[in-house]
Motif scaffolding. Structure first.
Motif, PDB file in Angstrom:
ATOM      1  N   THR A 394      24.474  -2.987 -49.593  1.00 19.40           N
ATOM      2  CA  THR A 394      23.768  -2.108 -48.577  1.00 19.40           C
ATOM      3  C   THR A 394      22.594  -2.799 -47.931  1.00 19.40           C
ATOM      4  OG1 THR A 394      23.489  -0.556 -50.614  1.00 19.40           O
ATOM      5  CG2 THR A 394      22.306   0.087 -48.714  1.00 19.40           C
ATOM      6  N   PRO A 395      23.173  -3.236 -46.440  1.00 19.74           N
ATOM      7  CA  PRO A 395      22.426  -4.055 -45.480  1.00 19.74           C
ATOM      8  C   PRO A 395      21.249  -3.256 -44.944  1.00 19.74           C
ATOM      9  CG  PRO A 395      24.439  -3.164 -44.564  1.00 19.74           C
ATOM     10  CD  PRO A 395      24.752  -2.790 -45.824  1.00 19.74           C
ATOM     11  N   GLN A 396      20.038  -4.069 -44.887  1.00 14.80           N
ATOM     12  CA  GLN A 396      18.887  -3.229 -44.287  1.00 14.80           C
ATOM     13  C   GLN A 396      18.614  -3.924 -42.862  1.00 14.80           C
ATOM     14  OE1 GLN A 396      17.384  -0.444 -44.867  1.00 14.80           O
ATOM     15  NE2 GLN A 396      17.898   0.054 -46.911  1.00 14.80           N
ATOM     16  N   ASN A 397      18.172  -3.280 -41.836  1.00 15.60           N
ATOM     17  CA  ASN A 397      17.469  -4.115 -40.722  1.00 15.60           C
ATOM     18  C   ASN A 397      16.230  -4.353 -41.045  1.00 15.60           C
ATOM     19  OD1 ASN A 397      19.845  -3.498 -38.976  1.00 15.60           O
ATOM     20  ND2 ASN A 397      19.062  -1.423 -38.592  1.00 15.60           N
ATOM     21  N   SER A 398      15.481  -5.330 -40.493  1.00 15.62           N
ATOM     22  CA  SER A 398      14.338  -5.885 -40.776  1.00 15.62           C
ATOM     23  C   SER A 398      13.129  -4.983 -40.784  1.00 15.62           C
ATOM     24  CB  SER A 398      13.914  -7.206 -40.024  1.00 15.62           C
ATOM     25  OG  SER A 398      13.973  -7.053 -38.768  1.00 15.62           O
ATOM     26  N   SER A 399      13.659  -4.052 -39.623  1.00 11.92           N
ATOM     27  CA  SER A 399      12.530  -2.893 -39.311  1.00 11.92           C
ATOM     28  C   SER A 399      12.600  -1.668 -40.502  1.00 11.92           C
ATOM     29  CB  SER A 399      12.623  -2.575 -37.901  1.00 11.92           C
ATOM     30  OG  SER A 399      13.887  -1.734 -37.915  1.00 11.92           O
ATOM     31  N   LEU A 400      13.630  -1.802 -41.260  1.00  7.65           N
ATOM     32  CA  LEU A 400      13.990  -0.791 -42.170  1.00  7.65           C
ATOM     33  C   LEU A 400      14.293   0.524 -41.641  1.00  7.65           C
ATOM     34  CD1 LEU A 400      11.390  -1.697 -44.961  1.00  7.65           C
ATOM     35  CD2 LEU A 400      13.906  -2.419 -44.716  1.00  7.65           C
ATOM     36  N   SER A 401      14.537   0.706 -40.280  1.00  9.62           N
ATOM     37  CA  SER A 401      14.915   1.712 -39.598  1.00  9.62           C
ATOM     38  C   SER A 401      16.412   1.706 -39.065  1.00  9.62           C
ATOM     39  CB  SER A 401      13.790   2.117 -38.537  1.00  9.62           C
ATOM     40  OG  SER A 401      13.839   1.293 -37.444  1.00  9.62           O
ATOM     41  N   PHE A 402      16.738   2.905 -38.479  1.00  7.94           N
ATOM     42  CA  PHE A 402      18.351   2.829 -37.857  1.00  7.94           C
ATOM     43  C   PHE A 402      18.024   3.363 -36.408  1.00  7.94           C
ATOM     44  CE2 PHE A 402      18.384   3.377 -42.375  1.00  7.94           C
ATOM     45  CZ  PHE A 402      19.261   2.467 -42.781  1.00  7.94           C
ATOM     46  N   ASP A 403      18.903   2.966 -35.633  1.00  6.16           N
ATOM     47  CA  ASP A 403      19.003   3.398 -34.262  1.00  6.16           C
ATOM     48  C   ASP A 403      19.993   4.478 -34.147  1.00  6.16           C
ATOM     49  OD1 ASP A 403      16.694   2.063 -33.837  1.00  6.16           O
ATOM     50  OD2 ASP A 403      17.347   1.265 -31.761  1.00  6.16           O
ATOM     51  N   GLY A 404      20.859   4.559 -35.122  1.00  5.81           N
ATOM     52  CA  GLY A 404      22.045   5.692 -34.604  1.00  5.81           C
ATOM     53  C   GLY A 404      23.201   4.703 -34.005  1.00  5.81           C
ATOM     54  N   ALA A 405      22.991   4.192 -32.980  1.00  7.14           N
ATOM     55  CA  ALA A 405      23.864   3.453 -32.281  1.00  7.14           C
ATOM     56  C   ALA A 405      23.009   2.433 -31.303  1.00  7.14           C
ATOM     57  CB  ALA A 405      24.951   4.430 -31.573  1.00  7.14           C
ATOM     58  N   VAL A 406      23.730   1.391 -31.169  1.00  9.14           N
ATOM     59  CA  VAL A 406      23.354   0.185 -30.356  1.00  9.14           C
ATOM     60  C   VAL A 406      24.319  -0.396 -29.759  1.00  9.14           C
ATOM     61  CG1 VAL A 406      21.666  -1.564 -30.043  1.00  9.14           C
ATOM     62  CG2 VAL A 406      21.595  -0.036 -32.215  1.00  9.14           C
ATOM     63  N   PRO A 407      24.185  -0.722 -28.295  1.00  4.64           N
ATOM     64  CA  PRO A 407      25.155  -1.581 -27.612  1.00  4.64           C
ATOM     65  C   PRO A 407      25.218  -2.917 -28.321  1.00  4.64           C
ATOM     66  CG  PRO A 407      23.574  -0.757 -25.965  1.00  4.64           C
ATOM     67  CD  PRO A 407      23.010  -0.373 -27.538  1.00  4.64           C
ATOM     68  N   ALA A 408      26.375  -3.509 -28.447  1.00  4.38           N
ATOM     69  CA  ALA A 408      26.759  -4.546 -29.255  1.00  4.38           C
ATOM     70  C   ALA A 408      25.807  -5.856 -28.737  1.00  4.38           C
ATOM     71  CB  ALA A 408      28.028  -4.960 -29.336  1.00  4.38           C
ATOM     72  N   TYR A 409      25.604  -5.976 -27.591  1.00  6.08           N
ATOM     73  CA  TYR A 409      24.931  -7.174 -26.928  1.00  6.08           C
ATOM     74  C   TYR A 409      23.574  -7.020 -27.643  1.00  6.08           C
ATOM     75  CZ  TYR A 409      22.616  -4.675 -23.134  1.00  6.08           C
ATOM     76  OH  TYR A 409      21.640  -3.848 -22.223  1.00  6.08           O
ATOM     77  N   MET A 410      22.725  -5.878 -27.424  1.00  2.98           N
ATOM     78  CA  MET A 410      21.674  -5.455 -27.875  1.00  2.98           C
ATOM     79  C   MET A 410      21.288  -5.633 -29.380  1.00  2.98           C
ATOM     80  SD  MET A 410      18.668  -4.749 -26.713  1.00  2.98           S
ATOM     81  CE  MET A 410      18.765  -3.915 -25.017  1.00  2.98           C
ATOM     82  N   ALA A 411      22.595  -5.255 -30.007  1.00  2.00           N
ATOM     83  CA  ALA A 411      22.416  -5.442 -31.644  1.00  2.00           C
ATOM     84  C   ALA A 411      22.202  -7.037 -31.868  1.00  2.00           C
ATOM     85  CB  ALA A 411      23.579  -4.929 -32.214  1.00  2.00           C
ATOM     86  N   LEU A 412      22.858  -7.813 -31.398  1.00  2.00           N
ATOM     87  CA  LEU A 412      22.753  -9.080 -31.378  1.00  2.00           C
ATOM     88  C   LEU A 412      21.461  -9.769 -31.113  1.00  2.00           C
ATOM     89  CD1 LEU A 412      23.842 -11.974 -32.095  1.00  2.00           C
ATOM     90  CD2 LEU A 412      24.886 -12.127 -29.639  1.00  2.00           C
ATOM     91  N   ALA A 413      20.983  -9.399 -29.690  1.00  2.00           N
ATOM     92  CA  ALA A 413      19.630  -9.867 -29.315  1.00  2.00           C
ATOM     93  C   ALA A 413      18.519  -9.386 -30.226  1.00  2.00           C
ATOM     94  CB  ALA A 413      19.439  -9.409 -27.933  1.00  2.00           C
ATOM     95  N   ARG A 414      18.766  -8.154 -30.635  1.00  2.00           N
ATOM     96  CA  ARG A 414      17.764  -7.858 -31.700  1.00  2.00           C
ATOM     97  C   ARG A 414      17.951  -8.171 -33.240  1.00  2.00           C
ATOM     98  NH1 ARG A 414      17.145  -1.517 -30.661  1.00  2.00           N
ATOM     99  NH2 ARG A 414      15.991  -1.775 -32.754  1.00  2.00           N
ATOM    100  N   SER A 415      19.120  -8.815 -33.383  1.00  2.00           N
ATOM    101  CA  SER A 415      19.561  -9.298 -34.796  1.00  2.00           C
ATOM    102  C   SER A 415      19.510  -8.305 -35.687  1.00  2.00           C
ATOM    103  CB  SER A 415      18.468 -10.516 -35.164  1.00  2.00           C
ATOM    104  OG  SER A 415      19.206 -11.304 -36.158  1.00  2.00           O
ATOM    105  N   LEU A 416      20.165  -6.975 -35.482  1.00  2.00           N
ATOM    106  CA  LEU A 416      20.214  -5.857 -36.411  1.00  2.00           C
ATOM    107  C   LEU A 416      21.247  -6.139 -37.599  1.00  2.00           C
ATOM    108  CD1 LEU A 416      19.941  -3.021 -33.748  1.00  2.00           C
ATOM    109  CD2 LEU A 416      17.833  -4.037 -35.112  1.00  2.00           C
ATOM    110  N   ASN A 417      20.937  -5.970 -38.642  1.00  2.00           N
ATOM    111  CA  ASN A 417      21.795  -6.405 -39.772  1.00  2.00           C
ATOM    112  C   ASN A 417      22.902  -5.378 -40.081  1.00  2.00           C
ATOM    113  OD1 ASN A 417      20.522  -9.002 -40.453  1.00  2.00           O
ATOM    114  ND2 ASN A 417      19.073  -7.773 -41.895  1.00  2.00           N
ATOM    115  N   VAL A 418      22.457  -4.017 -39.891  1.00  2.00           N
ATOM    116  CA  VAL A 418      23.700  -3.046 -40.183  1.00  2.00           C
ATOM    117  C   VAL A 418      24.611  -3.137 -39.128  1.00  2.00           C
ATOM    118  CG1 VAL A 418      23.796  -0.494 -40.417  1.00  2.00           C
ATOM    119  CG2 VAL A 418      21.868  -1.638 -41.231  1.00  2.00           C
ATOM    120  N   PRO A 419      24.450  -3.177 -37.931  1.00  2.00           N
ATOM    121  CA  PRO A 419      25.450  -3.300 -37.230  1.00  2.00           C
ATOM    122  C   PRO A 419      26.240  -4.484 -37.189  1.00  2.00           C
ATOM    123  CG  PRO A 419      23.613  -2.535 -35.531  1.00  2.00           C
ATOM    124  CD  PRO A 419      23.179  -2.590 -37.164  1.00  2.00           C
ATOM    125  N   ALA A 420      25.613  -5.665 -37.372  1.00  2.00           N
ATOM    126  CA  ALA A 420      26.461  -6.802 -37.815  1.00  2.00           C
ATOM    127  C   ALA A 420      27.510  -6.656 -38.947  1.00  2.00           C
ATOM    128  CB  ALA A 420      25.315  -8.028 -37.986  1.00  2.00           C
TER     129      ALA A 420
END
Ligand SMILES: [Zn+2]
Length: 810
Positions: A394-420
């Motif tokens: 069960t991956p978690q983002n460091s913010s412990l929240s979800f954005d629903g959907a994120v552009p891939a480049y932004m997911a990388l820049a923000r280092s989101l774990n769930v999209p990764a």
């Protein structure tokens, strides 16, 4: 007849007689020849191949020959490795002091020897050895031999023999490298550094004269009465140099005014960890020229020290950084840890550049680039960021929240774990594992199944060395794309190196159509890593804003143990790690807060350069859906024409735009069953799946939920308006047991597009409750497999099977 016979007989006798006479002469001749032959062979063979066998210090120099660090030899002596270069001043001093006929004799000077014997007889003790420099070199090489007449003869013999093989220059160099200079200092190099703190070629006439006097009586260097004798001897030598017009009068008097050396200097230690690395790499006891730039090394050490002071306030004691030149792969600065003056304080002796540490997010750009490279994604494509459970992970983002959907480049820049994690699942763990190995990671020593999807969120370990090398290989590949006319050289991917002589195998036959990562994929990965795309939650990035364009990525490992930061330009890769060498985590330790500040400080000492050339030949310009970032479908109403990697042509078209049928007012959805087609308005609508929408709409005000169905219209049964957020189908849930021994409560969650919807919840076919507006329900259930069914008032239902596990099975 008889007479002639006698004559014949006589002549035969003469012949025999002559033979008898010449035989011993010849024999003597051969024996003599043989004897001299043996002597000659012995004379030639007796001289050893290596005159000196004592262990030497390990010395590392920078790329310009400046000393960085040295370690004492195995026998506790400061004895530098053999140096073939003898400074002019030392040559003049030593020849004038020890052996003025050095260039005129062949290893032995009978006049000087005779004079010495005469002086010794007169003085009734040994006052002079009469040894030439050559003889002294032999004596130094045969240490601990007594000073007997026999030994003297052996020295003379070997010295003359040495002159056959060695040039005068080499003999002098052997002397300079092996003469004793008092205490545990052997050789001119060590003496210059120990007594004057500089390399020998920087010594003054006074210093050189002092050192030239020492090998003859090394104890003079000890403080006390000796110093007066040493000073006298030095000044006498300076006078002689003046008399011989080697120095002028003013140099002589100024030199005499120079004081004798004081306390020994500690040797420079600018790069202790690369020295240890060199010793481990088999360069023990050698002098090694490295690729390090001493000036840069000093600056890097300073930056590490400055930031260490800040970090240590939070009990973070170790930090390391290296700088790699992209073009050559040369390491130009290498600081393996914070400084502790040679003390193993807080593990400062550990080389943190060579230590495998948990990767955090530092591998994410490799995955992003790999997906782009295979046409599985476009930079702007929306990737789901919703509660996710895959095979118990069960991956978690460091913010412990979800954005629903994120552009891939932004997911990388923000280092989101769930999209990764979802992106890795899409790409394949095995394939990504292979990609990392191809790019140069050396620490994945378990099979890919051991790491699983956690490979992308810090489940693996890597060395800072490898990470720097992998990013440098990517940058090099992109830099050289144009040079190879839109192709690639396989040998552009190689690890960093620090030994100056390293030959990078640049095989120009190694030209291939595709690399591990092609140019466009690398370009977009770097673009996603530049500072302009930093998100809100990493506000700290703004303090690093500079005029220079840098692609960078940070990483923080689980338990705040490791802080990583890697940054790059077309010219340099800088890699930074901070943490505790013993692995102790610290609250507040993070890539952005603890390692990135060092990264940006380090870039300030590097010359700013250009940015990468966009690899247009590996790109296509295509229309992309403005909402979803996918390639446009027939339905998408708004598109942007953008550059994408060529491989991206095969990505699927936008799946989220659909035609929605509205009534004439545009406020209600209708179907063919309740409205005539002529009165309908057909409109393209951007519709995300229910759970993605649930999170997405709160963060994206532009998102318009679908209008509700007109009261008289039955909804399309094919269309999903509801889904479970938690639990997910086939997931495993751990519910803690409460104090009274009963199972605790889990909060289940659902999303519905219709704000006014009512959801009826059923667990194992039993009705357990109703929710409206916020669809959350506390549920208690026993260990085991359960079936959850939710039904809305219009009869749409979602069913999921999940398992509740106990602590033991977790
Ligand atoms: Zn679209």
């Amino acid at each position: 007849m008889g007479g002639s016979k006698r004559i014949r007989k006589k002549s035969k006798a003469v012949k025999v007689f002559n033979l008898r006479k010449s035989l011993p002469e010849r024999k003597n001749y051969i024996i003599t020849l043989f004897f001299f032959g043996v002597i000659l062979v012995m004379y030639m063979a007796i001289f050893p191949k290596h005159l000196f066998k004592a262990p030497a210090c390990t010395v590392i120099e920078d790329s310009h020959g400046r000393m960085l660090s040295a370690r004492i030899a195995a026998d506790g002596q400061w004895r530098f490795p053999y140096n073939p270069i003898v400074p002019y001043k030392f040559e003049q001093c030593i020849v004038q002091f020890e052996d003025r006929q050095f260039y005129n004799h062949r290893g032995f000077n009978p006049f000087a020897f005779g004079r010495a014997v005469y002086q010794n007889i007169c003085a009734k003790k040994i006052v002079s050895g009469g040894s030439t420099i050559s003889m002294q070199v032999i004596r130094l090489s045969r240490k601990n031999k007594s000073r007997t007449v026999f030994q003297k003869l052996v020295e003379i013999f070997l010295a003359t023999r040495m002159e056959v093989t060695y040039s005068k220059k080499k003999i002098l160099a052997q002397y300079a490298s092996n003469a004793p200079f008092g205490s545990n200092v052997v050789g001119l190099d060590a003496a210059a550094w120990r007594y004057y703190g500089v390399s020998p070629e920087k010594l003054s006439w006074a210093a050189m004269a002092t050192l030239a006097v020492l090998p003859n009586s090394p104890s003079l260097i000890y403080p006390g009465k000796n110093q007066i004798i040493l000073l006298k001897k030095r000044n006498r030598l300076l006078d002689r140099l003046r008399d011989k017009r080697i120095i002028d009068e003013s140099t002589c008097s100024l030199s005499k005014a120079e004081p004798l050396p004081g306390k020994p200097f500690p040797l420079p230690d600018l790069a202790p960890h690369i020295l240890i690395r060199a010793m481990n790499d088999g360069f023990n006891g050698k002098r090694i020229q490295t690729t390090i730039d001493a000036d840069l090394q000093e600056k890097l050490n300073g930056i590490i020290e400055f930031n260490h002071k800040v970090l240590s306030a939070n009990e973070i004691h170790n930090a390391a950084a290296l700088i790699v030149e992209v073009k050559t792969g040369k390491v130009i600065a290498y600081t393996g840890n914070t400084d502790a003056d040679g003390q193993n304080f807080h593990g400062n002796m550990v080389d943190c550049i060579d230590a495998p540490r948990s990767t955090g997010s530092i591998l994410k750009p490799f995955l992003y680039a790999s997906l782009l490279n295979e046409g599985l994604l476009l930079p702007q494509t929306l990737v789901p960021d919703i509660p996710t459970q895959i095979g118990g992970f069960t991956p978690q983002n460091s913010s412990l929240s979800f954005d629903g959907a994120v552009p891939a480049y932004m997911a990388l820049a923000r280092s989101l774990n769930v999209p990764a994690v979802r992106m890795l699942q899409n790409y394949g763990v095995d394939k990504f594992y292979d990609q990392l190995k191809k790019l140069g990671i050396t620490t994945l020593n378990k099979p890919s199944s051991h790491y699983g999807l956690a490979l992308i969120t810090g489940g693996a370990e890597a060395k800072l060395w490898d990470i720097a090398g992998m990013y440098a290989s990517m940058a090099r590949t992109l830099n050289n794309y144009t040079a190879y006319n839109g192709k690639y050289n396989k040998s552009d991917i190689f690890p960093p190196h620090y030994i100056a002589e390293t030959k990078v195998d640049k095989d120009h036959k190694n030209i291939v159509k595709h690399s591990v990562l092609d140019a466009a994929a690398i370009w977009f990965a770097f673009e996603a890593m530049v500072e302009v795309s930093r998100p809100e939650e990493e506000k700290q990035w703004q303090m690093f804003t500079s005029s220079r364009r840098i692609a960078w990525k940070t990483g923080t490992s689980n338990g705040n143990r490791d802080a990583w930061a890697v940054g790059l330009t077309p010219d340099y890769v800088v890699a930074v790690w901070a943490g505790n060498a013993d692995g102790e985590g610290r609250p507040g330790l993070s890539g952005i807060g603890s390692a990135a500040p060092l990264l940006f400080d380090i870039f300030k000492i590097l010359s700013p350069g250009r940015w990468f050339t966009q690899p247009y030949d590996d790109m296509e310009k295509v229309p992309v859906c403005r909402c979803s970032g996918y390639r446009v479908s027939m339905i998408c109403d708004e598109a942007d024409t953008v550059w994408i990697p060529k491989a991206g042509i095969k990505t699927e078209a936008c799946p989220y735009h659909k035609i929605v049928h509205l009534d004439a007012s545009g406020l209600w959805r209708v179907t063919g069953n309740c409205e005539s087609v002529g009165k309908m308005i057909h409109k393209p609508w951007f519709v995300l799946p229910p759970v993605m929408e649930w999170y997405f709409k709160t963060k994206n005000p532009f998102y318009r939920v679908l209008p509700p169905y007109r009261k008289d219209c039955e909804p399309d049964v094919q269309e999903k308006s509801m889904d479970l957020i938690y639990p997910r189908h086939l997931s495993k849930i751990y519910i803690p047991v409460e104090l009274d021994g009963k199972p605790g409560q889990a909060v289940f969650k659902a999303a519905h597009r219709d704000q006014d919807a009512v959801i009826y919840w059923h667990l194992d076919d039993k009705f357990i409750g109703t929710t409206s507006h916020f669809h959350e329900l506390g549920i208690r259930a026993q260990e085991g497999i359960h079936v959850l069914t939710i039904i809305d008032q219009k009869g749409e239902s979602v069913t999921c099977v999940f398992e509740i596990i106990s602590r033991q099975n977790r």
